[in-house]
Motif scaffolding. Structure first.
Motif, PDB file in Angstrom:
ATOM      1  N   HIS A  97      94.625 -28.696  41.387  1.00 29.80           N
ATOM      2  CA  HIS A  97      93.804 -28.328  42.537  1.00 29.80           C
ATOM      3  C   HIS A  97      93.701 -26.808  42.698  1.00 29.80           C
ATOM      4  O   HIS A  97      92.632 -26.283  43.015  1.00 29.80           O
ATOM      5  N   GLN A  98      94.785 -26.103  42.453  1.00 34.53           N
ATOM      6  CA  GLN A  98      94.746 -24.637  42.508  1.00 34.53           C
ATOM      7  C   GLN A  98      93.798 -24.089  41.447  1.00 34.53           C
ATOM      8  O   GLN A  98      92.979 -23.217  41.730  1.00 34.53           O
ATOM      9  N   TYR A 115      92.199 -25.350  48.980  1.00 32.02           N
ATOM     10  CA  TYR A 115      92.670 -26.709  48.762  1.00 32.02           C
ATOM     11  C   TYR A 115      93.766 -27.003  49.767  1.00 32.02           C
ATOM     12  O   TYR A 115      94.491 -26.106  50.213  1.00 32.02           O
ATOM     13  N   SER A 132      95.748 -32.304  48.658  1.00 29.81           N
ATOM     14  CA  SER A 132      95.123 -32.873  47.457  1.00 29.81           C
ATOM     15  C   SER A 132      93.602 -32.965  47.556  1.00 29.81           C
ATOM     16  O   SER A 132      92.991 -33.861  46.996  1.00 29.81           O
ATOM     17  N   ALA A 155      90.212 -24.808  42.409  1.00 27.91           N
ATOM     18  CA  ALA A 155      89.792 -23.928  43.514  1.00 27.91           C
ATOM     19  C   ALA A 155      89.440 -22.538  42.994  1.00 27.91           C
ATOM     20  O   ALA A 155      88.426 -21.955  43.380  1.00 27.91           O
ATOM     21  N   VAL A 182      86.684 -33.641  46.552  1.00 31.01           N
ATOM     22  CA  VAL A 182      86.049 -32.386  46.950  1.00 31.01           C
ATOM     23  C   VAL A 182      85.321 -32.618  48.278  1.00 31.01           C
ATOM     24  O   VAL A 182      84.530 -33.549  48.398  1.00 31.01           O
ATOM     25  N   ILE A 191      90.039 -30.413  47.441  1.00 31.79           N
ATOM     26  CA  ILE A 191      89.383 -29.119  47.314  1.00 31.79           C
ATOM     27  C   ILE A 191      88.398 -29.014  48.475  1.00 31.79           C
ATOM     28  O   ILE A 191      87.639 -29.947  48.728  1.00 31.79           O
ATOM     29  N   LYS A 192      88.407 -27.897  49.188  1.00 33.42           N
ATOM     30  CA  LYS A 192      87.514 -27.709  50.330  1.00 33.42           C
ATOM     31  C   LYS A 192      86.582 -26.537  50.050  1.00 33.42           C
ATOM     32  O   LYS A 192      87.025 -25.427  49.799  1.00 33.42           O
TER      33      LYS A 192
END
Length: 94
Positions: free
Chosen positions: A12-13, A31, A34, A16, A73, A36-37
Protein backbone atom coordinates in the motif's frame (compact mmCIF):
# COMPACT_ATOMS: atom_id res chain seq x y z
CA UNK A 1 -0.07 -13.00 10.21
CA UNK A 2 2.51 -10.32 11.05
CA UNK A 3 4.34 -11.00 7.78
CA UNK A 4 1.10 -10.58 5.80
CA UNK A 5 0.40 -7.27 7.57
CA UNK A 6 3.94 -6.08 6.83
CA UNK A 7 3.60 -7.09 3.16
CA UNK A 8 0.22 -5.38 2.96
CA UNK A 9 1.56 -2.17 4.48
CA UNK A 10 4.57 -2.18 2.13
CA UNK A 11 2.40 -2.80 -0.95
CA UNK A 12 0.00 0.00 0.00
CA UNK A 13 2.87 2.40 0.72
CA UNK A 14 4.50 1.59 -2.62
CA UNK A 15 1.22 2.05 -4.50
CA UNK A 16 0.54 5.36 -2.72
CA UNK A 17 3.98 6.64 -3.76
CA UNK A 18 3.35 5.50 -7.36
CA UNK A 19 -0.05 7.19 -7.52
CA UNK A 20 1.31 10.41 -6.02
CA UNK A 21 3.90 10.44 -8.79
CA UNK A 22 1.53 9.73 -11.69
CA UNK A 23 -1.30 11.97 -10.50
CA UNK A 24 1.11 14.82 -9.73
CA UNK A 25 -0.85 17.98 -8.93
CA UNK A 26 -4.28 16.41 -9.56
CA UNK A 27 -4.59 14.54 -6.28
CA UNK A 28 -3.40 13.90 -2.78
CA UNK A 29 -2.75 10.26 -2.06
CA UNK A 30 -2.40 8.34 1.19
CA UNK A 31 -3.22 5.00 2.69
CA UNK A 32 -5.00 3.95 5.84
CA UNK A 33 -6.52 0.70 7.06
CA UNK A 34 -5.41 -1.26 3.97
CA UNK A 35 -7.00 1.24 1.61
CA UNK A 36 -5.38 3.66 -0.80
CA UNK A 37 -7.11 7.06 -0.58
CA UNK A 38 -7.03 9.43 -3.54
CA UNK A 39 -8.53 12.90 -3.09
CA UNK A 40 -9.23 15.03 -6.17
CA UNK A 41 -11.12 18.24 -6.86
CA UNK A 42 -14.88 18.08 -7.46
CA UNK A 43 -14.34 19.32 -11.00
CA UNK A 44 -11.89 16.53 -11.80
CA UNK A 45 -14.21 14.00 -10.14
CA UNK A 46 -17.20 15.15 -12.20
CA UNK A 47 -15.47 15.56 -15.56
CA UNK A 48 -12.43 13.26 -15.65
CA UNK A 49 -13.25 10.50 -13.16
CA UNK A 50 -13.09 7.70 -15.75
CA UNK A 51 -9.70 8.86 -16.95
CA UNK A 52 -8.37 8.95 -13.38
CA UNK A 53 -9.62 5.41 -12.73
CA UNK A 54 -8.00 4.10 -15.93
CA UNK A 55 -4.69 5.76 -15.04
CA UNK A 56 -4.76 4.27 -11.53
CA UNK A 57 -5.58 0.77 -12.79
CA UNK A 58 -3.01 0.92 -15.59
CA UNK A 59 -0.24 2.19 -13.30
CA UNK A 60 -0.87 -0.50 -10.67
CA UNK A 61 -1.10 -3.28 -13.28
CA UNK A 62 2.08 -2.06 -14.98
CA UNK A 63 4.21 -1.51 -11.86
CA UNK A 64 2.79 -4.35 -9.73
CA UNK A 65 1.84 -7.08 -12.23
CA UNK A 66 2.04 -9.80 -9.58
CA UNK A 67 -0.03 -8.97 -6.49
CA UNK A 68 -0.58 -11.46 -3.68
CA UNK A 69 -3.07 -9.12 -2.00
CA UNK A 70 -6.19 -7.29 -3.13
CA UNK A 71 -5.85 -3.51 -3.24
CA UNK A 72 -8.79 -1.26 -2.34
CA UNK A 73 -8.79 2.28 -3.70
CA UNK A 74 -11.07 5.08 -2.51
CA UNK A 75 -11.39 8.10 -4.80
CA UNK A 76 -13.10 11.08 -3.18
CA UNK A 77 -13.56 14.73 -4.01
CA UNK A 78 -12.09 17.32 -1.63
CA UNK A 79 -15.53 18.26 -0.30
CA UNK A 80 -16.40 14.61 0.43
CA UNK A 81 -19.53 14.94 -1.67
CA UNK A 82 -18.58 12.26 -4.18
CA UNK A 83 -16.66 9.05 -3.63
CA UNK A 84 -16.06 5.75 -5.30
CA UNK A 85 -14.38 2.64 -3.89
CA UNK A 86 -13.03 -0.11 -6.11
CA UNK A 87 -10.86 -3.15 -5.68
CA UNK A 88 -7.96 -4.32 -7.78
CA UNK A 89 -7.77 -8.05 -7.30
CA UNK A 90 -4.68 -10.03 -6.43
CA UNK A 91 -3.10 -11.89 -9.30
CA UNK A 92 -1.61 -14.93 -7.62
CA UNK A 93 -1.66 -17.04 -4.47
CA UNK A 94 1.47 -17.48 -2.44
Amino acid sequence: MALKNTLSKKLHQDIAVLLERILLQEATVGYQDSMIKVVISSEVFQHRFGEILRRIQHAIDEQFPVRTLDVSVLVRDRGSRFEHVFKIWKTTER
